[in-house]
Design an enzyme around this catalytic site. Structure first.
Site: not given
Length: 351
Positions: A96, A193
């Site tokens: 990410c 997340c």
């Protein structure tokens, strides 16, 4: 764009660290603009967005919400389940940072006329002798330089890491408490997340047919020991939760996605002296990695291990001074020269 302006685009998650980063940046005279990335859904991120907005109001700064669900699904979610499908253990946070966060940070900063970008990560970017370096944070327990190995030196002059000099989490909490925000004791977010309940197996089975991942436990000589519940449920080094009793401790030492076998061995079978790194990056173009041994971390939580590294075509070959335990294909290994992050890559066992 005026490259000397003091505008900084700060990623704000609504947590303690990014809020403390905003305060520190303001105290240093920067004009802070907050942005919250939406990676999953607006409903799941309602609290995070609300807390980020609350912090922005208290600090008197602009705040934006940026919808990155499409990019996140294409670049991170698909990568995550496809790696497990291959019998590997991915690191979505590293990915990410590489293909979503910092890329979008810079694009959005350019759009808003901000020269700098920033986050609440614990690491340092320092200027020394006319060049920029990534260094470990003062808070060694929270140091997150591991996740930054895909950056290039040419981008570092635009990145600020305001928490690099903060020595512990309580100092960050106190910074937030001092501006009278009611979430100074907020817990850290979970490791992944986009998996809100921490059930990564349940998440994977939205994309992977578990019946097609069933197979055999085998020993290191290939002899069948029993049936397992799907290769996506195991990772190299795992001992607990195997669901098989063999009279003495056994560990996952390899996962073979071709025949869906999970290889079990004793603890000594987990140790390796060498590996290769694919998709590697060296932060500094002129750094000569073969000149001296470097200190390596084979996963975020691992202790450092000394190794010699050399280039071999499109990969790096890593030879450890002493054998290391539980090298997991798909995980990131990074290497340091003292406190300076030099680079890293994706672990592959085949040499």
């Amino acid at each position: 764009m005026n490259t000397f302006n003091k505008k900084v685009l700060l990623g704000m998650s609504g947590g303690v660290d990014s809020t403390a980063a905003a305060v520190v940046l303001q105290q240093k005279g920067y004009e802070v603009i907050g942005v919250t990335f939406v990676q999953t859904s607006f409903e799941e991120m309602e609290t995070a967005i609300g807390d980020a907005r609350k912090a922005a109001r208290v600090l008197g700064i602009e705040h934006y919400v940026l919808d990155l669900r499409k990019e996140f699904n294409e670049e991170i979610i698909q990568y995550f389940h496809s790696e497990y499908d291959r019998g590997r253990t991915p690191n979505p946070c590293v990915k990410c940072n590489q293909v979503v966060k910092y890329k979008k940070f810079l694009e959005e900063a350019d759009r808003l006329g901000a020269w700098y970008i920033s986050s609440g990560q614990y690491a340092k970017i320092v200027s020394e002798n006319g060049r920029y370096l990534i260094k470990k944070a003062e808070n060694k327990y929270k140091d997150q330089s591991y996740y930054l190995y895909n950056l290039k030196e040419k981008d570092l002059e635009r990145i600020l890491m305001p928490l690099g000099d903060i020595k512990d989490k309580e100092e960050a909490r106190q910074i937030v408490k001092d501006i009278d925000l009611d979430f100074s004791q907020k817990k850290d977010s979970q490791e992944i997340c986009f998996i809100s309940d921490n059930d990564h197996v349940g998440f994977l089975e939205q994309y992977i047919n578990p019946q097609k991942k069933l197979g055999n436990f085998v020993d290191t000589k290939g002899r069948i020991l029993g049936k397992h519940k799907g290769i996506h449920k195991y990772t190299v080094g795992q001992r607990k939760g195997l669901g098989i009793a063999l009279g003495s401790p056994r560990y996952v030492v390899k996962i073979d996605a071709i025949d869906n076998s999970v290889v079990l061995g004793v603890e000594k079978d987990l140790y390796a002296e060498t590996c290769t790194l694919e998709e590697y990056n060296i932060v500094y173009d002129d750094y000569k990695i073969e000149e001296k041994p470097l200190m390596c971390k084979i996963r975020y939580s691992a202790r450092e291990a000394e190794a010699s590294i050399k280039r071999d075509g499109q990969r790096l070959v890593v030879n450890f001074t002493e054998p290391v335990k539980s090298l997991a294909p798909g995980q990131s290994m990074v290497f340091y020269d003292g406190d300076v992050l030099v680079g890293g890559g994706i672990i592959n066992i085949d040499v």
